[in-house]
Design a protein around this motif. Sequence first.
Motif, PDB file in Angstrom:
ATOM      1  N   GLN A 150       0.829  -1.202   0.000  1.00 43.19           N
ATOM      2  CA  GLN A 150       0.000   0.000   0.000  1.00 43.19           C
ATOM      3  C   GLN A 150       0.864   1.253   0.000  1.00 43.19           C
ATOM      4  O   GLN A 150       2.026   1.228   0.407  1.00 43.19           O
ATOM      5  CB  GLN A 150      -0.924   0.029   1.221  1.00 43.19           C
ATOM      6  CG  GLN A 150      -1.994  -1.046   1.239  1.00 43.19           C
ATOM      7  CD  GLN A 150      -2.991  -0.828   2.360  1.00 43.19           C
ATOM      8  OE1 GLN A 150      -2.826   0.037   3.218  1.00 43.19           O
ATOM      9  NE2 GLN A 150      -4.062  -1.629   2.362  1.00 43.19           N
ATOM     10  N   SER A 151       0.270   2.336  -0.451  1.00 42.00           N
ATOM     11  CA  SER A 151       0.891   3.653  -0.373  1.00 42.00           C
ATOM     12  C   SER A 151      -0.157   4.638   0.126  1.00 42.00           C
ATOM     13  O   SER A 151      -1.193   4.827  -0.520  1.00 42.00           O
ATOM     14  CB  SER A 151       1.411   4.098  -1.746  1.00 42.00           C
ATOM     15  OG  SER A 151       1.928   5.412  -1.679  1.00 42.00           O
ATOM     16  N   ARG A 152       0.074   5.180   1.295  1.00 38.53           N
ATOM     17  CA  ARG A 152      -0.879   6.090   1.925  1.00 38.53           C
ATOM     18  C   ARG A 152      -2.267   5.462   2.050  1.00 38.53           C
ATOM     19  O   ARG A 152      -3.295   6.097   1.829  1.00 38.53           O
ATOM     20  CB  ARG A 152      -0.974   7.404   1.140  1.00 38.53           C
ATOM     21  CG  ARG A 152       0.343   8.165   1.099  1.00 38.53           C
ATOM     22  CD  ARG A 152       0.216   9.446   0.318  1.00 38.53           C
ATOM     23  NE  ARG A 152       1.493  10.163   0.288  1.00 38.53           N
ATOM     24  CZ  ARG A 152       1.688  11.325  -0.358  1.00 38.53           C
ATOM     25  NH1 ARG A 152       0.683  11.879  -1.021  1.00 38.53           N
ATOM     26  NH2 ARG A 152       2.873  11.908  -0.337  1.00 38.53           N
TER      27      ARG A 152
END
Length: 402
Positions: A330-332
Amino acid sequence: MDISEVLSTNFTEFDIGSPLSKVAGAFENQELDAVVVTDGDEYRGIVSRRQLASSSIQPSAKVGSQVQHVPTVERTEDVREVARLMIGSDAKTLPVLNKGQLVGVVTADAVLKAVRPFLDSVTVADAYTEKLVSATPDTTVGKALNTLREARIAHLPVVDENDLVGIVSLYDVIDFTVRGGSKSQGGSAGSFGGGGRTSGSHGGFGAREGDSDRILDLPVRNLMSETVATVRLNAPLDDVVETMFEREISSLVVTADESDEPVGIITKTDIIEALTWERDDRRAVQVFGLDLLEGMDYDDVAELIESVTAKYGDMSVVKASIELHEHKEQSRGIPLVLARIRLVTDRGYFTADGEGYGATHALRLAANAIERQVLKGKTYGQSKKNPEAEPQEHLYGWWLGG
């Protein structure tokens, strides 16, 4: 019919930290299509034989770097839905889970063996892929390898003018380059998606340094098999499946009824896809993982696909299969998603992947890649024929209780 009758509890398993060289060795067992990857007791994904053969990777790499995320199914899943998932994910081995625990795998071969008796009223003409992706005897090994990888196929018929003179598989080419150019024995057999299986395949680790350029410049006549299985357009699919298993092959070149001229190819993928036909008018666009999309519904996806093909002029969508898979990364807070589009039109076949954070972003990246192919006219063969309603009645009887 559910898959509890056809799933296998015998499968080859590797820990996520195992070297890929061990996996490549496991694939010397020609009956093995894919291995299951685990992290301790947790299922992580699969690595397929074709995946290794199609990739440029180092033998010292770890299995975890090549894990393929494919749909998982329950043991009570319907065979027809399993066929859809196989087509949507371009995988011929799917893990079977029970309450989150891995209990086995279901393969395309197992599905085909189970449904073969119900395929007697459907013919090659209803399911085959028209217009061959082919080579000539003078095509170089390097160009043949590039064609096989770009088209995501594993069998390349060799045609001299209108005469079918041989066939070469992805595994023939890989084995040929790995062994330094000694002619492969064989050249016809079993991979999902028009693939092949020959003796002595060693995966996709490439040719030895110093020999690579010379070998890749050789003509495919040096390694093609001159024995090619063919079938007529009017042959029933149950006979085709029987021939495939008897001869341990996964595709037959289709010849015209009135001549021996090659007009197409029929593969295990084509037959599996026939199981996904709708009884009535089927939707041209199938989406697997629609719930992952943010701010888009089915109509939005269908409109996106139509807008891509509209830029070519008079191009009609015969079928589009879209697979969305969410990774753990995930990213943010937004998950990494893989989107895969397989598009069949009346002008040809296109395929592309897109990976991005969020399903909508990934889908648009894949659509952009398809659009570039469309605008360049970069097709991988002509479209499949739409099946008529009448031949489908018998095909559907077995899962509709008829």
